[in-house]
Design an enzyme around this catalytic site. Structure first.
Site, mmCIF file in Angstrom:
data_model
loop_
_atom_site.group_PDB
_atom_site.id
_atom_site.type_symbol
_atom_site.label_atom_id
_atom_site.label_comp_id
_atom_site.label_asym_id
_atom_site.label_seq_id
_atom_site.Cartn_x
_atom_site.Cartn_y
_atom_site.Cartn_z
ATOM 1 N N GLN A 59 15.317 9.501 31.186
ATOM 2 C CA GLN A 59 15.877 8.414 31.981
ATOM 3 C C GLN A 59 17.392 8.547 32.090
ATOM 4 O O GLN A 59 18.068 8.887 31.126
ATOM 5 C CB GLN A 59 15.534 7.072 31.335
ATOM 6 N N SER A 86 13.462 11.730 25.211
ATOM 7 C CA SER A 86 12.685 10.565 25.631
ATOM 8 C C SER A 86 11.611 10.987 26.633
ATOM 9 O O SER A 86 10.733 11.777 26.309
ATOM 10 C CB SER A 86 13.621 9.493 26.204
ATOM 11 N N LEU A 87 11.684 10.495 27.860
ATOM 12 C CA LEU A 87 10.735 10.892 28.903
ATOM 13 C C LEU A 87 10.647 12.405 29.034
ATOM 14 O O LEU A 87 9.571 12.950 29.330
ATOM 15 C CB LEU A 87 11.170 10.274 30.236
ATOM 16 N N ARG A 108 2.938 4.931 31.537
ATOM 17 C CA ARG A 108 4.077 4.599 30.672
ATOM 18 C C ARG A 108 5.123 3.809 31.453
ATOM 19 O O ARG A 108 5.692 2.833 30.947
ATOM 20 C CB ARG A 108 4.685 5.893 30.130
ATOM 21 N N HIS A 152 12.203 2.808 22.670
ATOM 22 C CA HIS A 152 12.426 3.375 21.337
ATOM 23 C C HIS A 152 12.859 2.307 20.326
ATOM 24 O O HIS A 152 13.730 2.543 19.489
ATOM 25 C CB HIS A 152 13.445 4.523 21.412
ATOM 26 N N GLN A 158 6.608 7.582 19.798
ATOM 27 C CA GLN A 158 7.907 7.876 20.413
ATOM 28 C C GLN A 158 8.478 6.705 21.183
ATOM 29 O O GLN A 158 9.683 6.448 21.167
ATOM 30 C CB GLN A 158 7.761 9.097 21.339
#
Length: 415
Positions: free
Chosen positions: A11, A92-93, A117, A201, A250
């Site tokens: 992101q 992340s992503l 997601r 997160h 995660q």
């Protein structure tokens, strides 16, 4: 010899126009975009190249768009440069792109997972009252202490991404995050707010994590072609069997990017190449380790440097020939059939036929035709049948065959 790590952004890396150059130059990029659009029922080319910043900031749009942009870049990178990594890592992503490009998740399944997601994240945004920000020029221990103070006072906030020594992301209740931002600014730090972002997160995403597990559990995972570093642990995935647990965790646990970079440094990585839009992770490399060169494949000058550097070097791996890999897999598969009566007809003869096709191709100095590849595949499946290769093992071998040879669209059924 260089040791390469590929880094995949998440992101914040999206921008209108991403993938445009790849799309215009490479048929593989166009076919990848078309596949993504067909799987999701969205026009990913329009969204990536002409979508507004507002459209690209929505989690349900952002996540499949960034994943697709990263897979496009990876496939072009392999086609044009052909260097295989020692490790992959995604922020992340971006971890989904890292796993997809390692062959652990099919692209179609990864698209469905990140779309889910994104929708779960959008639901959290709609509920309101939570947010996420990036804090720069800060002392991490002091930020952690201030987060504990606020949380103990009933205002939940915590570090959600450990990006570098003086940069973290924080997630939490909006009032708590705003109070923390004021504290940071009063102590000489700076703040970058992430509008419309859920509290990724952090424990506030636990309900979304539980629902995401249901989606993750519905898909098939394959052995990784090379190690992928987990955001949760800052160490490689133990295997495909850990993917559901680690991706579930995660979304509700901090991203350990500093640990990831330090792990890669200890493993002797000399070049980190960012595969995906922008250069966010390229910038973070130098902030975490000193003697690792960083490049961004999304930037023209860095692409040129990489082509010039790797052309003709030992690190370049030419895409394996489809028939050659069929022969290797045929030899590598153990024979579980105790009946040896048809071994010559069902194993030796098909193997020799694949060899003969390969010899014809080598003599002509032309690439294999689709019909020749289809015949080799049928012969390999004949060998599987005689050897009584378990269906799951067959599926893994055929998935690997497609991934290694880049025949994503010649044999979509193998994915």
């Amino acid at each position: 010899m260089e040791k390469i790590a590929l880094l995949f952004p998440g992101q914040g890396s999206q921008y209108p126009g991403m993938t445009q150059w790849f799309y215009d130059q490479f048929p593989m990029a166009r076919r990848t975009m078309e596949e993504a659009s067909d799987v999701l029922g969205l026009d990913l080319a329009r969204i990536c190249q002409h979508g507004s910043p507002e459209e690209l900031s929505k989690p349900e749009t952002l996540q499949p768009a960034v994943l697709t942009a990263s897979v496009v870049a990876f496939r072009v990178f392999q086609q044009e440069i052909g260097v295989l990594p020692e490790f992959c890592a995604g922020h992340s992503l971006g971890e989904y792109a890292a796993l997809t490009c390692s062959g652990a998740i099919s692209f179609a399944d990864a698209l469905r997972i990140v779309q889910r997601r994104g929708r779960l994240a959008a639901e959290v945004v709609e509920q309101g009252g939570t947010t996420m920000s990036i804090l720069k020029k800060v002392s991490i221990p002091q930020v952690e202490a201030e987060c504990r103070r606020l949380t103990q006072a009933g205002r939940m906030v915590g570090v959600s991404c450990y990006n570098a020594d003086s940069q973290v992301a924080v997630s939490g209740q909006e009032a708590a995050v705003r109070e923390l931002e004021r504290w940071v600014e009063s102590n000489g730090g700076s703040v970058v707010r992430l509008p419309d972002s859920p509290p990724y997160h952090s424990p506030l995403m636990q309900e979304a994590a539980d629902r995401l597990r249901e989606e993750l559990s519905a898909h098939t995972y394959y052995p990784l072609r090379w190690p992928v570093i987990s955001n949760v642990t800052g160490a490689p995935y133990p295997g495909a069997e850990s993917i559901v647990d680690l991706l579930t965790a995660q979304i509700a646990k901090p991203v350990q990017w500093q640990k990831t970079m330090h792990y890669l440094h200890r493993q002797g990585i000399t070049k980190a190449i960012e595969i995906g839009p922008k250069n966010v992770l390229t910038t973070l490399v130098s902030r975490n380790v000193e003697d690792m060169q960083a490049y961004c494949f999304d930037q023209r000058t860095d692409r040129q440097k990489l082509v010039e550097f790797f052309t003709g070097r030992i690190e370049q791996q030419h895409v394996p020939h489809f028939l050659g890999r069929c022969l290797t897999i045929a030899v590598s598969t153990p024979n579980l059939n105790p009946d040896a009566r048809d071994y010559e007809r069902c194993v030796i003869a098909p193997y020799r036929r694949i060899e003969a096709i390969q010899h014809t191709i080598e003599q002509s100095d032309q690439p294999a035709t689709l019909d020749q590849m289809k015949e080799a595949l049928q012969l390999l499946q004949t060998i599987f049948t005689y050897k009584q290769t378990p269906l799951q093992e067959q599926k893994e071998w055929l998935h690997l065959l497609r991934e290694e040879t880049g025949t994503y669209y010649e044999f979509p059924e193998l994915g």
